[in-house]
Design a protein around this motif. Structure first.
Motif, PDB file in Angstrom:
ATOM      1  N   GLY A  69     -18.634  26.168  -4.465  1.00 18.64           N
ATOM      2  CA  GLY A  69     -18.994  25.498  -3.295  1.00 18.64           C
ATOM      3  C   GLY A  69     -19.746  25.906  -3.044  1.00 18.64           C
ATOM      4  N   HIS A  70     -20.628  26.737  -3.439  1.00 20.03           N
ATOM      5  CA  HIS A  70     -22.122  27.229  -2.151  1.00 20.03           C
ATOM      6  C   HIS A  70     -23.277  27.058  -2.553  1.00 20.03           C
ATOM      7  CE1 HIS A  70     -19.227  30.687  -1.198  1.00 20.03           C
ATOM      8  NE2 HIS A  70     -20.234  31.020  -1.261  1.00 20.03           N
ATOM      9  N   ASN A  71     -23.354  25.745  -4.015  1.00 16.02           N
ATOM     10  CA  ASN A  71     -24.675  25.107  -3.957  1.00 16.02           C
ATOM     11  C   ASN A  71     -24.943  24.696  -2.535  1.00 16.02           C
ATOM     12  OD1 ASN A  71     -26.669  22.624  -4.011  1.00 16.02           O
ATOM     13  ND2 ASN A  71     -26.630  24.124  -5.798  1.00 16.02           N
ATOM     14  N   VAL A  72     -26.029  24.730  -2.301  1.00 12.20           N
ATOM     15  CA  VAL A  72     -26.966  24.936  -0.887  1.00 12.20           C
ATOM     16  C   VAL A  72     -26.811  23.456  -0.939  1.00 12.20           C
ATOM     17  CG1 VAL A  72     -28.911  25.867   1.140  1.00 12.20           C
ATOM     18  CG2 VAL A  72     -28.268  27.228  -0.948  1.00 12.20           C
ATOM     19  N   ALA A  73     -28.013  23.102  -1.609  1.00 10.32           N
ATOM     20  CA  ALA A  73     -27.855  21.376  -1.783  1.00 10.32           C
ATOM     21  C   ALA A  73     -26.694  20.389  -1.680  1.00 10.32           C
ATOM     22  CB  ALA A  73     -28.823  20.763  -3.012  1.00 10.32           C
ATOM     23  N   GLY A  74     -25.287  21.653  -1.515  1.00  9.22           N
ATOM     24  CA  GLY A  74     -24.230  20.494  -1.424  1.00  9.22           C
ATOM     25  C   GLY A  74     -24.644  19.574  -3.065  1.00  9.22           C
ATOM     26  N   THR A  75     -24.550  20.162  -4.459  1.00 14.24           N
ATOM     27  CA  THR A  75     -23.884  19.205  -5.055  1.00 14.24           C
ATOM     28  C   THR A  75     -22.471  18.824  -5.677  1.00 14.24           C
ATOM     29  OG1 THR A  75     -24.994  21.299  -6.439  1.00 14.24           O
ATOM     30  CG2 THR A  75     -26.536  19.525  -6.064  1.00 14.24           C
ATOM     31  N   SER A  76     -22.096  20.559  -4.861  1.00 15.99           N
ATOM     32  CA  SER A  76     -20.687  19.705  -5.878  1.00 15.99           C
ATOM     33  C   SER A  76     -19.624  18.716  -5.172  1.00 15.99           C
ATOM     34  CB  SER A  76     -19.663  21.215  -5.575  1.00 15.99           C
ATOM     35  OG  SER A  76     -19.516  20.979  -4.117  1.00 15.99           O
ATOM     36  N   ILE A  77     -20.035  18.621  -4.358  1.00 18.75           N
ATOM     37  CA  ILE A  77     -19.550  16.777  -3.321  1.00 18.75           C
ATOM     38  C   ILE A  77     -20.439  15.984  -2.849  1.00 18.75           C
ATOM     39  CG2 ILE A  77     -19.923  17.881  -1.375  1.00 18.75           C
ATOM     40  CD1 ILE A  77     -16.520  17.288  -0.671  1.00 18.75           C
ATOM     41  N   ALA A  78     -19.508  14.535  -3.570  1.00 14.77           N
ATOM     42  CA  ALA A  78     -20.736  13.318  -2.827  1.00 14.77           C
ATOM     43  C   ALA A  78     -19.315  11.793  -2.045  1.00 14.77           C
ATOM     44  CB  ALA A  78     -20.664  12.662  -4.056  1.00 14.77           C
ATOM     45  N   ASP A  79     -19.787  11.550  -1.434  1.00 13.39           N
ATOM     46  CA  ASP A  79     -19.292   9.868  -1.514  1.00 13.39           C
ATOM     47  C   ASP A  79     -19.119   9.754  -1.835  1.00 13.39           C
ATOM     48  OD1 ASP A  79     -19.850  10.687   1.189  1.00 13.39           O
ATOM     49  OD2 ASP A  79     -21.232  10.004   1.449  1.00 13.39           O
ATOM     50  N   GLU A  80     -17.038   9.184  -1.793  1.00  8.08           N
ATOM     51  CA  GLU A  80     -16.781   8.401  -2.788  1.00  8.08           C
ATOM     52  C   GLU A  80     -16.749   8.792  -4.451  1.00  8.08           C
ATOM     53  OE1 GLU A  80     -14.973   6.018  -1.694  1.00  8.08           O
ATOM     54  OE2 GLU A  80     -15.562   6.392   0.141  1.00  8.08           O
ATOM     55  N   ALA A  81     -17.092  10.317  -4.456  1.00  5.34           N
ATOM     56  CA  ALA A  81     -16.201  10.134  -6.147  1.00  5.34           C
ATOM     57  C   ALA A  81     -15.525  11.086  -6.282  1.00  5.34           C
ATOM     58  CB  ALA A  81     -18.224  11.200  -6.769  1.00  5.34           C
ATOM     59  N   VAL A  82     -14.911  11.575  -7.054  1.00  4.65           N
ATOM     60  CA  VAL A  82     -13.219  12.045  -7.480  1.00  4.65           C
ATOM     61  C   VAL A  82     -14.425  13.465  -7.709  1.00  4.65           C
ATOM     62  CG1 VAL A  82     -12.031  12.955  -9.069  1.00  4.65           C
ATOM     63  CG2 VAL A  82     -12.295  10.463  -8.708  1.00  4.65           C
ATOM     64  N   LEU A  83     -13.982  13.976  -6.862  1.00  2.81           N
ATOM     65  CA  LEU A  83     -14.143  16.174  -6.353  1.00  2.81           C
ATOM     66  C   LEU A  83     -13.330  16.659  -7.842  1.00  2.81           C
ATOM     67  CD1 LEU A  83     -15.313  18.613  -5.734  1.00  2.81           C
ATOM     68  CD2 LEU A  83     -14.372  18.198  -3.769  1.00  2.81           C
ATOM     69  N   ILE A  84     -13.539  17.368  -8.552  1.00  2.00           N
ATOM     70  CA  ILE A  84     -12.744  18.100  -9.265  1.00  2.00           C
ATOM     71  C   ILE A  84     -13.269  19.376  -8.920  1.00  2.00           C
ATOM     72  CG2 ILE A  84     -11.730  19.343 -11.504  1.00  2.00           C
ATOM     73  CD1 ILE A  84     -12.591  16.129 -12.621  1.00  2.00           C
ATOM     74  N   ASP A  85     -11.968  19.901  -7.873  1.00  2.00           N
ATOM     75  CA  ASP A  85     -11.661  21.488  -7.209  1.00  2.00           C
ATOM     76  C   ASP A  85     -11.126  22.154  -8.168  1.00  2.00           C
ATOM     77  OD1 ASP A  85     -11.942  23.322  -5.787  1.00  2.00           O
ATOM     78  OD2 ASP A  85     -11.213  22.297  -3.647  1.00  2.00           O
ATOM     79  N   LEU A  86     -11.728  23.530  -8.251  1.00  2.00           N
ATOM     80  CA  LEU A  86     -11.568  24.884  -9.891  1.00  2.00           C
ATOM     81  C   LEU A  86     -11.131  25.986  -8.519  1.00  2.00           C
ATOM     82  CD1 LEU A  86     -13.879  24.220 -12.300  1.00  2.00           C
ATOM     83  CD2 LEU A  86     -11.399  23.781 -12.586  1.00  2.00           C
ATOM     84  N   SER A  87     -11.124  26.036  -7.338  1.00  2.00           N
ATOM     85  CA  SER A  87     -10.534  26.854  -6.591  1.00  2.00           C
ATOM     86  C   SER A  87      -9.158  27.387  -6.374  1.00  2.00           C
ATOM     87  CB  SER A  87     -10.630  25.978  -4.825  1.00  2.00           C
ATOM     88  OG  SER A  87      -9.826  25.218  -4.421  1.00  2.00           O
ATOM     89  N   LEU A  88      -8.047  26.319  -7.877  1.00  2.00           N
ATOM     90  CA  LEU A  88      -7.190  27.131  -7.966  1.00  2.00           C
ATOM     91  C   LEU A  88      -7.190  28.118  -9.282  1.00  2.00           C
ATOM     92  CD1 LEU A  88      -4.480  24.567  -7.001  1.00  2.00           C
ATOM     93  CD2 LEU A  88      -5.363  26.580  -5.234  1.00  2.00           C
ATOM     94  N   LEU A  89      -7.856  27.635  -9.930  1.00  2.00           N
ATOM     95  CA  LEU A  89      -8.639  28.578 -11.434  1.00  2.00           C
ATOM     96  C   LEU A  89      -9.556  29.734 -11.031  1.00  2.00           C
ATOM     97  CD1 LEU A  89      -8.960  25.602 -13.695  1.00  2.00           C
ATOM     98  CD2 LEU A  89      -6.869  26.810 -13.035  1.00  2.00           C
ATOM     99  N   ARG A  90      -8.577  30.990 -10.178  1.00  2.00           N
ATOM    100  CA  ARG A  90      -9.865  31.604 -10.358  1.00  2.00           C
ATOM    101  C   ARG A  90      -9.404  33.216 -10.689  1.00  2.00           C
ATOM    102  NH1 ARG A  90     -10.091  32.616  -3.364  1.00  2.00           N
ATOM    103  NH2 ARG A  90     -10.429  34.468  -4.233  1.00  2.00           N
ATOM    104  N   GLU A  91      -8.360  33.312 -11.613  1.00  2.00           N
ATOM    105  CA  GLU A  91      -7.990  34.102 -12.372  1.00  2.00           C
ATOM    106  C   GLU A  91      -8.701  35.232 -13.461  1.00  2.00           C
ATOM    107  OE1 GLU A  91      -3.805  36.063 -15.111  1.00  2.00           O
ATOM    108  OE2 GLU A  91      -4.461  33.687 -14.909  1.00  2.00           O
ATOM    109  N   VAL A  92      -9.406  36.343 -13.532  1.00  2.00           N
ATOM    110  CA  VAL A  92      -9.575  37.041 -14.593  1.00  2.00           C
ATOM    111  C   VAL A  92      -9.079  38.080 -14.873  1.00  2.00           C
ATOM    112  CG1 VAL A  92     -11.724  38.618 -14.612  1.00  2.00           C
ATOM    113  CG2 VAL A  92     -11.944  36.450 -12.556  1.00  2.00           C
ATOM    114  N   THR A  93      -8.744  38.107 -16.679  1.00  2.00           N
ATOM    115  CA  THR A  93      -8.597  39.397 -16.775  1.00  2.00           C
ATOM    116  C   THR A  93      -9.774  39.784 -17.913  1.00  2.00           C
ATOM    117  OG1 THR A  93      -7.990  37.397 -18.996  1.00  2.00           O
ATOM    118  CG2 THR A  93      -5.607  37.942 -17.411  1.00  2.00           C
TER     119      THR A  93
END
Ligand SMILES: Cc1cc2nc3c(=O)[nH]c(=O)nc-3n(C[C@H](O)[C@H](O)[C@H](O)COP(=O)(O)OP(=O)(O)OC[C@H]3O[C@@H](n4cnc5c(N)ncnc54)[C@H](O)[C@@H]3O)c2cc1C
Length: 451
Positions: A69-93
């Protein structure tokens, strides 16, 4: 797929407008963007992402993808779009033998660093731990050890990707090679990466030095930096930042609250060698204050975590520069003096090194040969000051037009980036193969009608 079918298929949280937590979930790092997606879907794996994509496609809604969610221009989010937010997929092995890591599509840089550090390994990436790996890597990825090892995108060995038709594919050197190539630095929107396979590098202690200069000495210090850059070893990264000095004890009284230049050096050679190499940069123009420490790569990566807090207002405009001529230095110092916000900075660095060593055919990153990089980071708190801060950032970069090197770094580009490169002609074909209907928002590599 309708809403009931989505609810039945999706195992993670689905957050619709009006649901508890909706306003919290639609917040991204840059407080400038107040957007209202039609749905925020938080997948727990690739199958969930596939269900959300099929739902969006069926409903005729565009999809945006959020890594950190750090893109400064906010490309990860838009009005009336489906936001697929991967913040629960943070595992690193980590596989320490193979020197590789598997990282979830929502992993933050600090998740990667904390998993790899116990093995004295690291993946070259950006300098602020709460930035998302996915956006940074897909757009390129500059950081402290880029000159030594290359960009973050050069370390993507493979990816699990959910495509616009809901299928789940593995992009690797042997399957969907064109997709892997595009994910390495094109900043394009080709699908949802739910997992990356990353190449890791050995990381040892790093000598970190900082020196502060009053603005009157900044041109001379940067001239010394300019001479030094072309001969410095790839072990070094020198980073100049014009900012306002704080009021800590280490800051000389006459500099407190004043605009200054900080020249930071990170050197990953052996310690005595690093001391010798980095001393040269400060030798001809003595700084007003300096500090030096030998730290782990993990600690270096964590150093700036507090520097850019979420929720403030931000705008960035950046450019590549052919050289740091005296004319460039004069204008940067002028811009630093005119900075309307004590929270903003102008950052400048020399690139090259290992960035240019990589076979250019292996990735879609378009700026390998660019010599210098400059970013005018505007940061402020009061919406009433949006205009002057955005104008300062744009004006700083525009004032250097004479010395611009072609193209602009997508990861720092504003939404209306007029200097976006035309792009590699292969990218529209990849887009056409994997997302012909441009479900994944972003026009950067829209599929042309004739392929
Ligand atoms: C505080 C801060 C520090 C930074 N430091 C650096 C730095 O040191 N070096 C540097 O090179 N850049 C740096 N950046 C810029 C950074 O690379 C971009 O902001 C980047 O977009 C952040 O990635 P993200 O995943 O957090 O972004 P997001 O806003 O989540 O995503 C940006 C875009 O990336 C794509 N994307 C994200 N996740 C996925 C995914 N899982 N699958 C497919 N596509 C996806 C989407 O197109 C999305 O629109 C910094 C930015 C900030 C705010």
């Amino acid at each position: 797929m309708d809403t009931a079918a989505l609810r039945a298929a999706f195992t993670g949280p689905l957050i619709f407008p009006g649901d508890p937590g909706y306003d919290e979930a639609r917040r991204i790092w840059n407080g400038m963007h107040d957007r209202r997606p039609a749905l925020i879907a938080r997948p727990l794996g690739a199958a969930d992402a596939s269900a959300a994509i099929r739902y969006a496609s069926g409903a005729g809604l565009p999809v945006t993808v959020r890594g950190g969610g750090h893109n400064v221009a906010g490309t990860s989010i838009a009005d009336e779009a489906v936001l697929i937010d991967l913040s629960l997929l943070r595992e690193v092995t980590v596989d320490p033998e193979a020197e590789t890591a598997e990282a979830g599509g929502g992993a933050l840089l600090k998740d990667v660093d904390s998993a790899t550090a116990p093995h004295d390994l690291g993946c070259p990436s950006g300098v602020v731990g709460h930035t998302g790996l996915a956006g940074l890597a897909i757009g390129g990825g500059y950081g402290w050890i880029t000159r030594k090892w290359g960009l973050t995108c050069d370390h993507i060995l493979g990816a699990e990707v959910v495509l616009a038709d809901g299928s789940i594919v593995q992009a690797s050197e042997t399957e969907h090679q064109d997709l892997l190539w595009a994910l390495r630095g094109s900043a394009g929107n080709f699908g949802v990466v739910t997992r990356f396979t990353l190449r890791l590098r050995p990381v040892g202690p790093i000598l970190y030095r900082t020196a502060l200069y009053p603005l009157k000495d900044a041109p001379a210090a940067l001239r010394a930096f300019r001479e030094f850059t072309v001969k410095q070893s790839d072990d070094l990264r020198v980073f100049g930042s014009f900012q306002f000095a704080g009021d800590g004890e280490a800051i000389p009284a006459e500099l407190r609250g004043e605009p200054i230049l900080e020249l930071a050096v990170a050197c990953s050679a052996d310690v005595p060698e690093s001391v010798a190499q980095s001393a040269e940069i400060y030798a001809s123009v003595p700084p007003a204050a300096q500090a030096e420490e030998t730290i782990s790569y993990y600690d270096l990566q964590s150093k700036l975590n507090e520097a850019a807090p979420a929720g403030r207002r931000y705008f960035t405009k950046a450019c590549y520069l052919t050289d740091l001529t005296d004319g460039v230095l004069e204008r940067i110092v002028e811009a630093a003096r005119a900075n309307p916000s004590g929270l903003s900075s102008i950052d400048v660095e020399y690139l090259r090194g290992a960035i240019t060593d990589v076979d250019p055919a292996g990735s879609a990153f378009p700026h390998r040969e660019a010599p210098f990089f400059l970013a005018a980071w505007a940061s402020w708190t009061d919406p009433a000051h949006d205009g002057e801060n955005i104008a300062w950032s744009r004006g700083t970069v525009a004032s250097l037009k004479e010395w611009h090197y072609e193209g602009s770094y997508a990861n720092y580009a504003p939404e209306d980036d007029e200097s976006a490169p035309a792009g590699d002609p292969r990218l529209p074909r990849v887009k056409h193969t994997y997302d012909p209907g441009n479900l994944f928002r972003g026009e950067r590599h829209a599929a042309p009608a004739d392929v």
